[in-house]
Design an enzyme around this catalytic site. Structure first.
Site, PDB file in Angstrom:
ATOM      1  N   HIS A  21       1.045  -4.899   3.435  1.00  0.00           N
ATOM      2  CA  HIS A  21       0.368  -3.709   4.039  1.00  0.00           C
ATOM      3  C   HIS A  21      -1.116  -3.612   3.412  1.00  0.00           C
ATOM      4  CE1 HIS A  21       3.916  -2.120   5.888  1.00  0.00           C
ATOM      5  NE2 HIS A  21       4.715  -2.301   4.473  1.00  0.00           N
TER       6      HIS A  21
HETATM    7  O1  RIB Z   1       3.856   2.016   3.674  1.00  0.00           O
HETATM    8  C1  RIB Z   1       3.284   1.140   3.208  1.00  0.00           C
HETATM    9  C2  RIB Z   1       2.475   1.722   2.074  1.00  0.00           C
HETATM   10  O2  RIB Z   1       3.122   2.749   1.183  1.00  0.00           O
HETATM   11  C3  RIB Z   1       1.822   0.797   1.199  1.00  0.00           C
HETATM   12  O3  RIB Z   1       0.711   1.454   0.684  1.00  0.00           O
HETATM   13  C4  RIB Z   1       2.824   0.775   0.190  1.00  0.00           C
HETATM   14  O4  RIB Z   1       2.316   0.209  -1.308  1.00  0.00           O
HETATM   15  C5  RIB Z   1       3.201   1.873  -0.034  1.00  0.00           C
HETATM   16  O5  RIB Z   1       2.185   2.700  -0.901  1.00  0.00           O
END
Ligand code: RIB
Ligand code: CA
Length: 313
Positions: free
Chosen positions: A241
């Site tokens: 992500h």
């Molecule tokens: O949903 C994904 C996010 O939540 C990313 O930033 C991961 O590192 C968690 O923080």
């Protein structure tokens, strides 16, 4: 063209690590500092992990600040079930030795933005607690923010913590509400786009080939991290992500989306933390963000490999 000044606000987290490494491997960016926030794990572990990542990049001079250790209103919910008990499970890490700054992250954000000669880009890739608290403490920082590129939210694909909410927004929906109402130039990098760029065996193998500890530890870290998503979604390859935010700064043409009006649910426990995207303009409200939902996945992964490899040189 000079370097673009950015601040990464983070809760490492293996995917946060990839965002930090991508930024440190990209000469276009000047990482003024890394501000830590409680999220994937508790704040002390988040700070340790940020230090580990900067030392892995051989960049012990990066300034690291401790921020908020809990959301603005709600109790902290962490994600060790995804990231492991340390928040950065996978490799056997050496304990970090680089320093942490004395000043609180929120105070440093306010002081740095107010003093900035040119607006600064913020890359929040965890819960938005630090960013919101800085905006509340000193609204005059808002015109000093060039852009906020935030990993968070989900609409077309729903949530990953509840059916309605993505983790970063869910953990601190009140902070997200402050940021989305602030009027700051905002680019949202939600699950709608990050789930369109899943790691492949070939890419992971290429990352593992980066010389030395860097490649070995990245491969071990990401192989551990993607287990949760592979088990849940029953397909190979997890989404990475957070580095999508930094990739957007480097090569915005890899991404596309739409200017939308987005509201954050802060009342209902059923939809708490939901990013309610008015994609078709039903409410007739002015857009408050660019909602990214398309990505050139091959280009994104190639950029990470190219830039992170440069840290091994
Ligand atoms: O949903 C994904 C996010 O939540 C990313 O930033 C991961 O590192 C968690 O923080
Ligand atoms: Ca994160």
């Amino acid at each position: 063209m000079g370097k673009r000044p950015i601040i990464i606000d983070t809760d490492p987290g293996q995917d946060d690590a990839m965002a930090i490494l991508l930024a440190l491997g990209s000469p276009e960016l000047d990482v003024l500092g890394i501000t830590c926030v409680a999220g994937n794990t508790r704040l002390p572990a988040v700070i340790r992990n940020a230090r580990i990542i900067c030392e892995l990049a051989n960049r012990p001079e990066v300034r690291i600040f401790a921020g908020c250790d809990r959301p603005m209103v709600r109790d902290l919910q962490t994600a060790e079930h995804v990231h492991g008990p340390t928040g950065l499970d996978g490799p056997q890490w050496d304990e970090p030795t680089m320093p942490v700054e004395e000043q609180h992250a929120v105070d440093w954000l306010v002081d740095t933005l107010l003093a900035a000669e040119e607006p600064i880009t913020l890359c929040p890739i965890g819960p938005l607690t630090n960013i919101a608290m800085a905006m509340i403490r000193e609204p005059l920082i808002i015109p000093k923010i060039k852009e906020v590129v935030s990993m968070g939210g989900g609409y077309f694909v729903g949530g990953n913590v509840t059916p309605a909410a993505e983790f970063n927004i869910y953990v601190d929906p009140h902070a997200a509400d402050v940021v989305y109402r602030s009027g700051v130039p905002l680019v949202a990098m939600p699950l709608d786009v990050t789930h369109k760029a899943l790691m492949t065996r070939e890419w992971l193998a290429d990352m593992g080939q980066i010389p030395g500890k860097l490649g070995h530890h990245i491969a071990a870290m990401l192989n551990y991290y993607q287990k949760f998503d592979i088990d849940r979604y029953d397909e190979y390859g997890g989404p990475v992500h957070d580095p999508a935010t930094v990739a957007y700064l480097l090569r915005p043409e890899l991404f596309s989306g739409k200017d939308c009006f987005v509201q954050i649910e802060t009342q209902s426990e059923v939809t708490m933390g939901m990013t309610v995207v008015d994609y078709w303009g039903a409410r007739g409200q002015d857009a408050n963000c660019t909602w990214i939902h398309e990505v050139d996945a091959d280009g994104f992964f190639a950029l990470m490999l190219e830039r992170i490899s440069s840290l091994a040189a």
